[in-house]
Scaffold this motif. Structure first.
Motif, PDB file in Angstrom:
ATOM      1  N   ALA A   1      30.695  10.664-108.047  1.00 39.38           N
ATOM      2  CA  ALA A   1      30.207  11.517-109.136  1.00 39.38           C
ATOM      3  C   ALA A   1      28.688  11.540-109.085  1.00 39.38           C
ATOM      4  O   ALA A   1      28.045  10.522-108.832  1.00 39.38           O
ATOM      5  CB  ALA A   1      30.680  10.985-110.486  1.00 39.38           C
ATOM      6  N   VAL A   2      28.120  12.716-109.306  1.00 35.31           N
ATOM      7  CA  VAL A   2      26.669  12.884-109.352  1.00 35.31           C
ATOM      8  C   VAL A   2      26.305  13.450-110.718  1.00 35.31           C
ATOM      9  O   VAL A   2      26.885  14.449-111.160  1.00 35.31           O
ATOM     10  CB  VAL A   2      26.168  13.818-108.236  1.00 35.31           C
ATOM     11  N   ILE A   3      25.372  12.810-111.385  1.00 34.72           N
ATOM     12  CA  ILE A   3      24.882  13.267-112.686  1.00 34.72           C
ATOM     13  C   ILE A   3      23.371  13.428-112.610  1.00 34.72           C
ATOM     14  O   ILE A   3      22.657  12.479-112.264  1.00 34.72           O
ATOM     15  CB  ILE A   3      25.237  12.272-113.809  1.00 34.72           C
ATOM     16  N   SER A   4      22.900  14.624-112.889  1.00 34.17           N
ATOM     17  CA  SER A   4      21.451  14.813-113.038  1.00 34.17           C
ATOM     18  C   SER A   4      21.123  14.861-114.524  1.00 34.17           C
ATOM     19  O   SER A   4      21.975  15.199-115.354  1.00 34.17           O
ATOM     20  CB  SER A   4      20.995  16.100-112.342  1.00 34.17           C
ATOM     21  N   THR A   5      19.901  14.487-114.864  1.00 36.38           N
ATOM     22  CA  THR A   5      19.491  14.415-116.268  1.00 36.38           C
ATOM     23  C   THR A   5      18.173  15.146-116.465  1.00 36.38           C
ATOM     24  O   THR A   5      17.433  15.381-115.508  1.00 36.38           O
ATOM     25  CB  THR A   5      19.318  12.952-116.711  1.00 36.38           C
ATOM     26  N   GLY A   6      17.895  15.480-117.710  1.00 41.18           N
ATOM     27  CA  GLY A   6      16.598  16.075-118.031  1.00 41.18           C
ATOM     28  C   GLY A   6      16.714  17.300-118.898  1.00 41.18           C
ATOM     29  O   GLY A   6      17.373  18.272-118.506  1.00 41.18           O
ATOM     30  N   ASP A   7      16.069  17.286-120.062  1.00 46.10           N
ATOM     31  CA  ASP A   7      16.078  18.439-120.953  1.00 46.10           C
ATOM     32  C   ASP A   7      15.235  19.589-120.424  1.00 46.10           C
ATOM     33  O   ASP A   7      15.401  20.733-120.849  1.00 46.10           O
ATOM     34  CB  ASP A   7      15.558  18.039-122.341  1.00 46.10           C
ATOM     35  N   GLU A   8      14.333  19.286-119.511  1.00 45.17           N
ATOM     36  CA  GLU A   8      13.448  20.329-118.994  1.00 45.17           C
ATOM     37  C   GLU A   8      14.083  21.169-117.892  1.00 45.17           C
ATOM     38  O   GLU A   8      13.504  22.162-117.436  1.00 45.17           O
ATOM     39  CB  GLU A   8      12.158  19.690-118.449  1.00 45.17           C
ATOM     40  N   LEU A   9      15.294  20.784-117.468  1.00 46.37           N
ATOM     41  CA  LEU A   9      15.915  21.413-116.304  1.00 46.37           C
ATOM     42  C   LEU A   9      16.853  22.542-116.707  1.00 46.37           C
ATOM     43  O   LEU A   9      17.679  22.398-117.615  1.00 46.37           O
ATOM     44  CB  LEU A   9      16.678  20.375-115.491  1.00 46.37           C
ATOM     45  N   VAL A  10      16.735  23.661-116.009  1.00 41.83           N
ATOM     46  CA  VAL A  10      17.559  24.839-116.236  1.00 41.83           C
ATOM     47  C   VAL A  10      18.321  25.114-114.945  1.00 41.83           C
ATOM     48  O   VAL A  10      17.758  25.021-113.845  1.00 41.83           O
ATOM     49  CB  VAL A  10      16.690  26.050-116.619  1.00 41.83           C
TER      50      VAL A  10
ATOM     51  N   TYR B   1      21.826  19.581-106.665  1.00 42.36           N
ATOM     52  CA  TYR B   1      22.281  20.305-105.481  1.00 42.36           C
ATOM     53  C   TYR B   1      21.909  19.556-104.208  1.00 42.36           C
ATOM     54  O   TYR B   1      22.695  19.540-103.243  1.00 42.36           O
ATOM     55  CB  TYR B   1      21.675  21.714-105.473  1.00 42.36           C
ATOM     56  N   VAL B   2      20.743  18.932-104.197  1.00 44.04           N
ATOM     57  CA  VAL B   2      20.323  18.151-103.039  1.00 44.04           C
ATOM     58  C   VAL B   2      21.313  17.025-102.763  1.00 44.04           C
ATOM     59  O   VAL B   2      21.813  16.861-101.642  1.00 44.04           O
ATOM     60  CB  VAL B   2      18.906  17.571-103.251  1.00 44.04           C
ATOM     61  N   VAL B   3      21.617  16.233-103.784  1.00 44.78           N
ATOM     62  CA  VAL B   3      22.499  15.085-103.597  1.00 44.78           C
ATOM     63  C   VAL B   3      23.910  15.539-103.245  1.00 44.78           C
ATOM     64  O   VAL B   3      24.532  15.034-102.290  1.00 44.78           O
ATOM     65  CB  VAL B   3      22.505  14.199-104.861  1.00 44.78           C
ATOM     66  N   ALA B   4      24.434  16.500-103.990  1.00 49.47           N
ATOM     67  CA  ALA B   4      25.816  16.932-103.767  1.00 49.47           C
ATOM     68  C   ALA B   4      25.996  17.537-102.377  1.00 49.47           C
ATOM     69  O   ALA B   4      26.962  17.232-101.669  1.00 49.47           O
ATOM     70  CB  ALA B   4      26.232  17.923-104.846  1.00 49.47           C
TER      71      ALA B   4
ATOM     72  N   ALA C   1      27.870  17.380 -96.794  1.00 50.41           N
ATOM     73  CA  ALA C   1      27.638  17.543 -95.358  1.00 50.41           C
ATOM     74  C   ALA C   1      28.068  16.320 -94.574  1.00 50.41           C
ATOM     75  O   ALA C   1      28.405  16.420 -93.387  1.00 50.41           O
ATOM     76  CB  ALA C   1      26.162  17.842 -95.098  1.00 50.41           C
ATOM     77  N   LEU C   2      28.091  15.162 -95.221  1.00 49.08           N
ATOM     78  CA  LEU C   2      28.538  13.930 -94.566  1.00 49.08           C
ATOM     79  C   LEU C   2      30.035  13.706 -94.700  1.00 49.08           C
ATOM     80  O   LEU C   2      30.553  12.686 -94.251  1.00 49.08           O
ATOM     81  CB  LEU C   2      27.783  12.731 -95.159  1.00 49.08           C
ATOM     82  N   GLY C   3      30.733  14.655 -95.320  1.00 43.77           N
ATOM     83  CA  GLY C   3      32.185  14.580 -95.395  1.00 43.77           C
ATOM     84  C   GLY C   3      32.739  14.040 -96.691  1.00 43.77           C
ATOM     85  O   GLY C   3      33.958  13.874 -96.814  1.00 43.77           O
ATOM     86  N   TYR C   4      31.883  13.768 -97.679  1.00 39.64           N
ATOM     87  CA  TYR C   4      32.352  13.214 -98.944  1.00 39.64           C
ATOM     88  C   TYR C   4      32.662  14.322 -99.939  1.00 39.64           C
ATOM     89  O   TYR C   4      32.052  15.397 -99.915  1.00 39.64           O
ATOM     90  CB  TYR C   4      31.297  12.277 -99.547  1.00 39.64           C
ATOM     91  N   GLU C   5      33.639  14.039-100.812  1.00 41.89           N
ATOM     92  CA  GLU C   5      33.928  14.937-101.921  1.00 41.89           C
ATOM     93  C   GLU C   5      33.129  14.478-103.135  1.00 41.89           C
ATOM     94  O   GLU C   5      33.110  13.289-103.464  1.00 41.89           O
ATOM     95  CB  GLU C   5      35.426  14.948-102.234  1.00 41.89           C
ATOM     96  N   VAL C   6      32.472  15.435-103.797  1.00 41.41           N
ATOM     97  CA  VAL C   6      31.535  15.109-104.870  1.00 41.41           C
ATOM     98  C   VAL C   6      31.862  15.943-106.105  1.00 41.41           C
ATOM     99  O   VAL C   6      32.125  17.148-105.998  1.00 41.41           O
ATOM    100  CB  VAL C   6      30.087  15.393-104.425  1.00 41.41           C
ATOM    101  N   GLU C   7      31.835  15.289-107.253  1.00 36.38           N
ATOM    102  CA  GLU C   7      31.927  15.987-108.532  1.00 36.38           C
ATOM    103  C   GLU C   7      30.574  15.860-109.217  1.00 36.38           C
ATOM    104  O   GLU C   7      30.077  14.741-109.418  1.00 36.38           O
ATOM    105  CB  GLU C   7      33.024  15.379-109.403  1.00 36.38           C
ATOM    106  N   ALA C   8      29.951  16.986-109.557  1.00 46.50           N
ATOM    107  CA  ALA C   8      28.583  16.964-110.084  1.00 46.50           C
ATOM    108  C   ALA C   8      28.507  17.647-111.436  1.00 46.50           C
ATOM    109  O   ALA C   8      29.195  18.642-111.692  1.00 46.50           O
ATOM    110  CB  ALA C   8      27.637  17.651-109.098  1.00 46.50           C
ATOM    111  N   ARG C   9      27.636  17.104-112.306  1.00 48.05           N
ATOM    112  CA  ARG C   9      27.368  17.727-113.599  1.00 48.05           C
ATOM    113  C   ARG C   9      25.979  17.311-114.077  1.00 48.05           C
ATOM    114  O   ARG C   9      25.407  16.329-113.597  1.00 48.05           O
ATOM    115  CB  ARG C   9      28.419  17.340-114.636  1.00 48.05           C
ATOM    116  N   HIS C  10      25.457  18.101-115.035  1.00 47.07           N
ATOM    117  CA  HIS C  10      24.140  17.815-115.605  1.00 47.07           C
ATOM    118  C   HIS C  10      24.303  17.375-117.054  1.00 47.07           C
ATOM    119  O   HIS C  10      25.124  17.915-117.799  1.00 47.07           O
ATOM    120  CB  HIS C  10      23.250  19.060-115.552  1.00 47.07           C
ATOM    121  N   LEU C  11      23.499  16.384-117.469  1.00 51.23           N
ATOM    122  CA  LEU C  11      23.524  15.891-118.843  1.00 51.23           C
ATOM    123  C   LEU C  11      22.113  15.925-119.422  1.00 51.23           C
ATOM    124  O   LEU C  11      21.131  15.724-118.712  1.00 51.23           O
ATOM    125  CB  LEU C  11      24.058  14.449-118.893  1.00 51.23           C
TER     126      LEU C  11
END
Length: 410
Positions: free
Chosen positions: A178-187, A204-207, A212-222
Protein backbone atom coordinates in the motif's frame (compact mmCIF):
# COMPACT_ATOMS: atom_id res chain seq x y z
CA UNK A 1 20.28 9.57 14.44
CA UNK A 2 21.75 6.64 12.55
CA UNK A 3 24.39 6.59 9.85
CA UNK A 4 23.49 5.08 6.48
CA UNK A 5 25.39 1.81 7.19
CA UNK A 6 23.70 1.55 10.60
CA UNK A 7 20.26 2.15 9.10
CA UNK A 8 20.94 -0.38 6.37
CA UNK A 9 22.10 -3.05 8.83
CA UNK A 10 19.12 -2.46 11.11
CA UNK A 11 16.59 -2.75 8.28
CA UNK A 12 18.30 -5.88 7.01
CA UNK A 13 18.13 -7.45 10.47
CA UNK A 14 14.42 -6.58 10.73
CA UNK A 15 13.47 -7.88 7.29
CA UNK A 16 10.54 -10.29 7.26
CA UNK A 17 10.43 -13.13 4.71
CA UNK A 18 7.03 -14.01 3.25
CA UNK A 19 5.91 -17.62 2.70
CA UNK A 20 6.65 -19.50 -0.50
CA UNK A 21 3.96 -20.41 -3.01
CA UNK A 22 3.77 -22.57 -6.15
CA UNK A 23 4.00 -20.81 -9.49
CA UNK A 24 3.50 -22.06 -13.04
CA UNK A 25 6.66 -22.14 -15.14
CA UNK A 26 5.39 -19.61 -17.69
CA UNK A 27 4.55 -17.09 -14.93
CA UNK A 28 7.69 -17.51 -12.85
CA UNK A 29 10.11 -15.15 -14.62
CA UNK A 30 11.00 -12.31 -12.26
CA UNK A 31 9.96 -14.25 -9.18
CA UNK A 32 12.38 -15.30 -6.42
CA UNK A 33 13.16 -19.03 -6.36
CA UNK A 34 12.57 -20.65 -2.98
CA UNK A 35 13.75 -24.23 -3.62
CA UNK A 36 16.74 -26.10 -4.95
CA UNK A 37 16.08 -27.36 -8.47
CA UNK A 38 17.96 -30.49 -9.53
CA UNK A 39 18.50 -32.11 -12.91
CA UNK A 40 16.13 -35.02 -13.46
CA UNK A 41 18.60 -36.60 -15.93
CA UNK A 42 21.99 -35.95 -17.45
CA UNK A 43 22.28 -32.74 -19.47
CA UNK A 44 22.57 -33.23 -22.32
CA UNK A 45 20.78 -36.57 -21.88
CA UNK A 46 22.74 -38.13 -24.77
CA UNK A 47 25.74 -37.48 -26.97
CA UNK A 48 24.36 -34.63 -29.08
CA UNK A 49 25.35 -33.59 -32.59
CA UNK A 50 26.28 -29.88 -32.71
CA UNK A 51 26.76 -29.41 -36.48
CA UNK A 52 25.04 -30.56 -39.66
CA UNK A 53 27.30 -33.07 -41.39
CA UNK A 54 28.19 -36.75 -41.16
CA UNK A 55 28.84 -38.99 -38.16
CA UNK A 56 31.83 -41.30 -38.46
CA UNK A 57 34.01 -43.51 -36.31
CA UNK A 58 37.10 -41.66 -35.15
CA UNK A 59 39.53 -44.45 -35.91
CA UNK A 60 40.92 -44.65 -39.45
CA UNK A 61 40.06 -41.15 -40.63
CA UNK A 62 43.22 -41.00 -42.79
CA UNK A 63 41.28 -41.66 -45.98
CA UNK A 64 40.95 -38.32 -47.71
CA UNK A 65 41.22 -39.90 -51.15
CA UNK A 66 38.61 -42.59 -50.56
CA UNK A 67 34.86 -41.76 -50.31
CA UNK A 68 32.67 -42.74 -47.40
CA UNK A 69 29.34 -44.37 -48.11
CA UNK A 70 26.31 -42.59 -46.62
CA UNK A 71 24.26 -45.27 -44.89
CA UNK A 72 21.28 -43.06 -43.97
CA UNK A 73 20.23 -39.94 -42.13
CA UNK A 74 19.46 -39.07 -38.49
CA UNK A 75 17.61 -35.86 -37.60
CA UNK A 76 16.88 -34.20 -34.28
CA UNK A 77 14.05 -36.10 -32.66
CA UNK A 78 14.71 -39.36 -34.55
CA UNK A 79 15.22 -42.63 -32.72
CA UNK A 80 19.00 -43.02 -32.32
CA UNK A 81 20.64 -44.58 -35.38
CA UNK A 82 23.60 -46.93 -35.70
CA UNK A 83 26.65 -46.75 -37.93
CA UNK A 84 26.96 -50.20 -39.49
CA UNK A 85 30.34 -49.84 -41.25
CA UNK A 86 32.74 -47.95 -38.95
CA UNK A 87 35.56 -48.16 -41.51
CA UNK A 88 33.97 -46.86 -44.73
CA UNK A 89 30.47 -45.79 -43.65
CA UNK A 90 28.93 -42.57 -42.42
CA UNK A 91 25.50 -41.30 -41.43
CA UNK A 92 24.17 -37.88 -42.35
CA UNK A 93 23.24 -36.09 -39.12
CA UNK A 94 21.54 -32.82 -38.24
CA UNK A 95 22.24 -30.45 -35.37
CA UNK A 96 20.51 -31.67 -32.21
CA UNK A 97 20.34 -35.32 -33.28
CA UNK A 98 21.47 -38.15 -31.03
CA UNK A 99 24.96 -39.23 -32.08
CA UNK A 100 24.52 -42.63 -33.77
CA UNK A 101 25.91 -45.68 -32.00
CA UNK A 102 29.23 -46.79 -33.48
CA UNK A 103 30.28 -43.20 -34.26
CA UNK A 104 32.08 -40.65 -32.10
CA UNK A 105 32.92 -37.77 -34.43
CA UNK A 106 30.96 -35.35 -36.62
CA UNK A 107 32.44 -33.73 -39.73
CA UNK A 108 30.74 -30.53 -40.85
CA UNK A 109 29.04 -30.35 -44.24
CA UNK A 110 31.35 -27.44 -45.08
CA UNK A 111 34.35 -29.79 -44.74
CA UNK A 112 32.98 -32.39 -47.16
CA UNK A 113 32.28 -32.96 -50.82
CA UNK A 114 28.94 -34.73 -51.08
CA UNK A 115 27.70 -36.51 -54.18
CA UNK A 116 24.65 -38.74 -53.84
CA UNK A 117 25.41 -41.38 -51.21
CA UNK A 118 29.13 -40.66 -51.19
CA UNK A 119 31.16 -38.18 -49.10
CA UNK A 120 34.80 -37.15 -49.56
CA UNK A 121 36.81 -35.52 -46.81
CA UNK A 122 38.63 -32.32 -47.69
CA UNK A 123 42.33 -33.28 -47.51
CA UNK A 124 43.45 -29.96 -46.00
CA UNK A 125 40.79 -29.97 -43.27
CA UNK A 126 42.08 -31.33 -39.90
CA UNK A 127 39.76 -33.78 -38.20
CA UNK A 128 39.87 -34.15 -34.41
CA UNK A 129 38.25 -37.32 -33.02
CA UNK A 130 35.23 -36.36 -30.89
CA UNK A 131 34.72 -33.00 -32.59
CA UNK A 132 31.29 -31.37 -32.91
CA UNK A 133 29.78 -33.62 -30.26
CA UNK A 134 28.18 -32.33 -27.03
CA UNK A 135 28.87 -35.22 -24.68
CA UNK A 136 26.18 -36.70 -22.42
CA UNK A 137 26.32 -35.23 -18.93
CA UNK A 138 28.99 -32.68 -19.84
CA UNK A 139 26.75 -29.83 -18.63
CA UNK A 140 25.56 -31.57 -15.46
CA UNK A 141 24.68 -34.97 -14.10
CA UNK A 142 21.31 -36.29 -12.97
CA UNK A 143 20.57 -35.21 -9.41
CA UNK A 144 22.94 -32.23 -9.41
CA UNK A 145 21.58 -28.84 -8.36
CA UNK A 146 21.08 -26.53 -11.34
CA UNK A 147 19.33 -23.60 -9.59
CA UNK A 148 19.53 -22.58 -5.93
CA UNK A 149 17.12 -20.61 -3.72
CA UNK A 150 17.27 -16.83 -3.51
CA UNK A 151 17.83 -16.02 -7.18
CA UNK A 152 15.36 -13.98 -9.21
CA UNK A 153 14.29 -16.23 -12.07
CA UNK A 154 15.52 -14.99 -15.46
CA UNK A 155 14.60 -16.05 -18.99
CA UNK A 156 17.75 -18.20 -19.01
CA UNK A 157 16.56 -19.88 -15.80
CA UNK A 158 13.22 -20.61 -17.48
CA UNK A 159 15.10 -22.62 -20.10
CA UNK A 160 16.79 -24.61 -17.32
CA UNK A 161 13.51 -25.22 -15.47
CA UNK A 162 11.83 -26.41 -18.66
CA UNK A 163 14.76 -28.68 -19.53
CA UNK A 164 14.51 -30.49 -16.19
CA UNK A 165 10.74 -30.94 -16.51
CA UNK A 166 9.54 -28.36 -13.98
CA UNK A 167 6.06 -27.22 -14.97
CA UNK A 168 5.74 -25.59 -11.53
CA UNK A 169 8.25 -24.10 -9.13
CA UNK A 170 8.24 -22.76 -5.57
CA UNK A 171 8.71 -18.97 -5.38
CA UNK A 172 8.46 -16.30 -2.71
CA UNK A 173 5.09 -14.62 -2.39
CA UNK A 174 5.30 -11.04 -3.57
CA UNK A 175 4.47 -8.53 -0.85
CA UNK A 176 1.12 -6.77 -0.97
CA UNK A 177 2.00 -3.08 -0.97
CA UNK A 178 0.00 0.00 0.00
CA UNK A 179 1.21 3.50 -0.84
CA UNK A 180 -0.17 6.57 0.94
CA UNK A 181 0.81 10.10 0.03
CA UNK A 182 -0.03 12.98 2.38
CA UNK A 183 -0.35 16.74 2.22
CA UNK A 184 -3.14 19.31 2.14
CA UNK A 185 -1.26 21.31 -0.47
CA UNK A 186 -1.40 18.50 -3.04
CA UNK A 187 -3.96 18.38 -5.85
CA UNK A 188 -4.42 15.35 -8.07
CA UNK A 189 -3.32 15.47 -11.69
CA UNK A 190 -6.04 16.81 -13.95
CA UNK A 191 -7.83 18.74 -11.21
CA UNK A 192 -8.12 22.56 -11.00
CA UNK A 193 -5.18 24.01 -9.12
CA UNK A 194 -4.64 27.27 -7.23
CA UNK A 195 -1.45 29.27 -7.05
CA UNK A 196 -0.65 28.01 -3.53
CA UNK A 197 -1.08 24.34 -4.43
CA UNK A 198 1.11 21.74 -6.17
CA UNK A 199 0.22 18.60 -8.05
CA UNK A 200 0.69 15.15 -6.59
CA UNK A 201 3.68 13.32 -7.98
CA UNK A 202 5.12 11.17 -5.19
CA UNK A 203 2.21 8.74 -5.22
CA UNK A 204 2.68 8.14 -8.94
CA UNK A 205 6.46 7.89 -8.65
CA UNK A 206 6.34 5.22 -5.95
CA UNK A 207 3.44 3.25 -7.42
CA UNK A 208 4.80 3.14 -10.97
CA UNK A 209 8.37 2.39 -9.85
CA UNK A 210 7.14 -0.63 -7.89
CA UNK A 211 4.75 -1.72 -10.63
CA UNK A 212 7.68 -1.70 -13.07
CA UNK A 213 9.44 -4.11 -10.71
CA UNK A 214 6.50 -6.50 -10.84
CA UNK A 215 4.71 -5.59 -7.61
CA UNK A 216 1.00 -4.95 -7.22
CA UNK A 217 0.33 -1.63 -5.48
CA UNK A 218 -2.75 -0.03 -3.97
CA UNK A 219 -2.34 3.75 -3.69
CA UNK A 220 -4.35 6.56 -2.13
CA UNK A 221 -3.89 10.12 -0.87
CA UNK A 222 -4.75 11.34 2.64
CA UNK A 223 -4.99 14.84 4.05
CA UNK A 224 -3.01 16.10 7.01
CA UNK A 225 -5.65 15.12 9.55
CA UNK A 226 -4.72 12.78 12.44
CA UNK A 227 -8.03 10.93 12.37
CA UNK A 228 -8.02 10.44 8.60
CA UNK A 229 -4.38 9.35 8.69
CA UNK A 230 -5.04 6.92 11.52
CA UNK A 231 -7.99 5.32 9.71
CA UNK A 232 -6.12 5.12 6.41
CA UNK A 233 -2.95 3.69 7.91
CA UNK A 234 -4.92 1.16 9.96
CA UNK A 235 -6.81 -0.05 6.88
CA UNK A 236 -3.61 -0.26 4.84
CA UNK A 237 -1.83 -2.30 7.50
CA UNK A 238 -4.77 -4.69 7.79
CA UNK A 239 -4.69 -5.63 4.11
CA UNK A 240 -1.05 -5.35 3.09
CA UNK A 241 2.40 -6.63 3.97
CA UNK A 242 4.21 -3.34 3.34
CA UNK A 243 3.06 0.25 3.76
CA UNK A 244 4.99 3.07 2.11
CA UNK A 245 4.06 6.66 2.93
CA UNK A 246 5.36 9.99 1.65
CA UNK A 247 5.40 13.19 3.71
CA UNK A 248 4.16 14.05 7.23
CA UNK A 249 7.20 12.46 8.86
CA UNK A 250 9.52 15.36 9.71
CA UNK A 251 9.23 17.88 12.57
CA UNK A 252 6.52 20.22 11.25
CA UNK A 253 3.27 20.91 13.09
CA UNK A 254 1.35 18.82 10.51
CA UNK A 255 3.78 15.89 10.46
CA UNK A 256 1.41 13.51 12.23
CA UNK A 257 2.54 10.12 10.93
CA UNK A 258 5.10 9.15 13.64
CA UNK A 259 2.43 9.68 16.29
CA UNK A 260 -0.14 7.78 14.25
CA UNK A 261 2.22 4.82 13.88
CA UNK A 262 2.88 4.81 17.61
CA UNK A 263 -0.84 4.81 18.48
CA UNK A 264 -1.44 1.93 16.06
CA UNK A 265 1.26 -0.19 17.66
CA UNK A 266 3.87 0.06 14.90
CA UNK A 267 7.32 -0.30 16.47
CA UNK A 268 9.77 2.35 15.34
CA UNK A 269 13.04 0.96 14.00
CA UNK A 270 14.55 4.29 13.02
CA UNK A 271 13.65 7.95 12.54
CA UNK A 272 16.31 10.06 10.98
CA UNK A 273 19.41 9.05 9.00
CA UNK A 274 22.55 11.12 8.48
CA UNK A 275 22.13 11.50 4.75
CA UNK A 276 21.22 14.04 2.09
CA UNK A 277 18.56 13.95 0.83
CA UNK A 278 16.06 11.99 2.94
CA UNK A 279 17.24 12.76 6.46
CA UNK A 280 13.76 12.38 8.13
CA UNK A 281 13.29 8.77 6.93
CA UNK A 282 11.16 6.67 9.33
CA UNK A 283 10.85 2.87 9.34
CA UNK A 284 9.13 0.39 11.60
CA UNK A 285 7.09 -2.79 11.80
CA UNK A 286 4.39 -4.73 13.56
CA UNK A 287 4.67 -7.90 15.59
CA UNK A 288 2.89 -9.87 12.84
CA UNK A 289 5.57 -9.05 10.27
CA UNK A 290 4.17 -6.01 8.46
CA UNK A 291 6.66 -3.31 7.55
CA UNK A 292 6.28 0.46 7.26
CA UNK A 293 8.55 2.85 5.38
CA UNK A 294 7.68 6.52 5.86
CA UNK A 295 9.57 8.55 3.27
CA UNK A 296 10.08 12.31 3.42
CA UNK A 297 7.78 14.35 1.21
CA UNK A 298 10.25 16.01 -1.14
CA UNK A 299 10.31 14.21 -4.51
CA UNK A 300 14.09 13.70 -4.73
CA UNK A 301 14.14 12.31 -1.18
CA UNK A 302 11.33 9.93 -2.11
CA UNK A 303 13.26 8.58 -5.08
CA UNK A 304 16.51 8.13 -3.19
CA UNK A 305 14.99 6.49 -0.12
CA UNK A 306 12.75 4.24 -2.22
CA UNK A 307 15.62 2.73 -4.19
CA UNK A 308 18.20 2.80 -1.39
CA UNK A 309 16.11 1.27 1.40
CA UNK A 310 12.69 0.05 0.30
CA UNK A 311 13.33 -1.86 -2.92
CA UNK A 312 16.04 -4.09 -1.37
CA UNK A 313 13.68 -4.92 1.54
CA UNK A 314 10.88 -5.87 -0.85
CA UNK A 315 13.28 -8.29 -2.53
CA UNK A 316 14.28 -9.67 0.87
CA UNK A 317 10.61 -10.23 1.69
CA UNK A 318 10.39 -12.48 -1.37
CA UNK A 319 13.40 -14.43 -0.14
CA UNK A 320 16.02 -12.97 -2.49
CA UNK A 321 19.61 -13.36 -1.41
CA UNK A 322 21.17 -9.95 -0.69
CA UNK A 323 23.43 -8.66 -3.42
CA UNK A 324 26.03 -5.90 -3.16
CA UNK A 325 25.19 -2.71 -5.04
CA UNK A 326 26.62 -2.06 -8.46
CA UNK A 327 29.74 0.07 -8.73
CA UNK A 328 30.60 3.04 -10.91
CA UNK A 329 33.54 5.43 -11.09
CA UNK A 330 33.12 9.18 -10.65
CA UNK A 331 33.84 10.98 -13.90
CA UNK A 332 34.88 14.16 -12.07
CA UNK A 333 35.83 15.30 -8.60
CA UNK A 334 33.08 15.98 -6.06
CA UNK A 335 33.45 17.88 -2.78
CA UNK A 336 30.85 17.51 -0.03
CA UNK A 337 31.89 18.94 3.39
CA UNK A 338 28.84 18.09 5.58
CA UNK A 339 29.25 14.99 7.80
CA UNK A 340 26.47 13.23 5.89
CA UNK A 341 26.21 10.51 3.28
CA UNK A 342 25.40 12.12 -0.08
CA UNK A 343 23.12 10.48 -2.63
CA UNK A 344 24.31 12.02 -5.90
CA UNK A 345 22.26 11.73 -9.13
CA UNK A 346 24.43 10.66 -12.08
CA UNK A 347 24.41 9.99 -15.79
CA UNK A 348 26.22 6.82 -16.81
CA UNK A 349 28.54 6.12 -19.70
CA UNK A 350 30.60 3.08 -20.60
CA UNK A 351 34.29 3.94 -20.42
CA UNK A 352 37.00 1.36 -20.94
CA UNK A 353 34.73 -1.53 -20.05
CA UNK A 354 33.57 0.09 -16.79
CA UNK A 355 30.72 2.39 -15.79
CA UNK A 356 31.58 6.06 -15.46
CA UNK A 357 29.19 8.33 -13.55
CA UNK A 358 28.90 12.01 -14.37
CA UNK A 359 27.36 14.01 -11.50
CA UNK A 360 24.01 15.68 -12.13
CA UNK A 361 23.31 17.21 -8.72
CA UNK A 362 19.88 18.52 -7.78
CA UNK A 363 19.60 22.04 -6.38
CA UNK A 364 17.59 20.72 -3.44
CA UNK A 365 15.39 17.76 -2.48
CA UNK A 366 12.43 19.31 -4.29
CA UNK A 367 14.27 19.66 -7.60
CA UNK A 368 12.81 16.63 -9.31
CA UNK A 369 13.45 18.12 -12.76
CA UNK A 370 17.16 17.52 -12.12
CA UNK A 371 16.52 13.77 -12.13
CA UNK A 372 15.26 13.77 -15.72
CA UNK A 373 17.75 11.87 -17.88
CA UNK A 374 19.74 10.51 -14.96
CA UNK A 375 20.34 6.79 -14.59
CA UNK A 376 20.47 6.53 -10.80
CA UNK A 377 22.62 7.80 -7.95
CA UNK A 378 25.96 7.19 -6.31
CA UNK A 379 26.39 6.85 -2.55
CA UNK A 380 29.21 9.05 -1.25
CA UNK A 381 30.07 7.98 2.27
CA UNK A 382 30.08 10.34 5.24
CA UNK A 383 33.72 9.67 6.13
CA UNK A 384 35.20 11.84 3.38
CA UNK A 385 34.76 15.39 2.10
CA UNK A 386 36.57 15.02 -1.23
CA UNK A 387 35.87 12.30 -3.77
CA UNK A 388 38.43 12.22 -6.55
CA UNK A 389 37.64 11.52 -10.16
CA UNK A 390 37.91 7.76 -10.67
CA UNK A 391 36.64 6.92 -7.18
CA UNK A 392 34.59 3.72 -7.42
CA UNK A 393 31.37 4.04 -5.42
CA UNK A 394 28.10 2.17 -4.86
CA UNK A 395 25.55 2.78 -7.62
CA UNK A 396 21.77 2.51 -7.31
CA UNK A 397 20.16 2.59 -10.77
CA UNK A 398 16.57 3.69 -11.31
CA UNK A 399 15.98 0.56 -13.37
CA UNK A 400 17.95 -2.41 -14.69
CA UNK A 401 20.67 -0.94 -16.85
CA UNK A 402 19.30 -1.10 -20.36
CA UNK A 403 20.52 1.92 -22.24
CA UNK A 404 17.69 3.90 -23.72
CA UNK A 405 16.47 7.38 -24.53
CA UNK A 406 17.62 9.91 -21.96
CA UNK A 407 20.52 7.79 -20.75
CA UNK A 408 23.99 9.18 -20.98
CA UNK A 409 25.27 5.73 -21.94
CA UNK A 410 25.52 4.40 -25.49
Amino acid sequence: MLSVPEADALLTARSAVLPAEPCALAASVGRVLRETVSADRDLPPHDRVTMDGIAVAGAGLERAGRPLRIEGEVRAGDVPGRLCDPRDGALRVMTGAVLPAGSDTVIRSEDLRLEGDRAWLQPEQPIVPGQNVHRQGSDTRAGAAVLTPGRRISAADIAVLASVGRAEVSVGRRPRIAVISTGDELVDVGQPIAAHQVRRSNIYVVATALTALGYEVEARHLHDDPDQLSAGVSAALAGHDVLITTGAVSKGSADFLPGVFERLGVERYLHGVRQRPGKPLWAGGTTDGRRVFALPGNPVSVMMCLYRYVVPRLAAAEGAQPAPPMQAALAEEVRFPPPLTLFLPVLLTAAGGALAARPAPAQNSGDFLALVGTDGFLELGAGETRFAAGSVLPLYPWQPLEWGAGSGAP
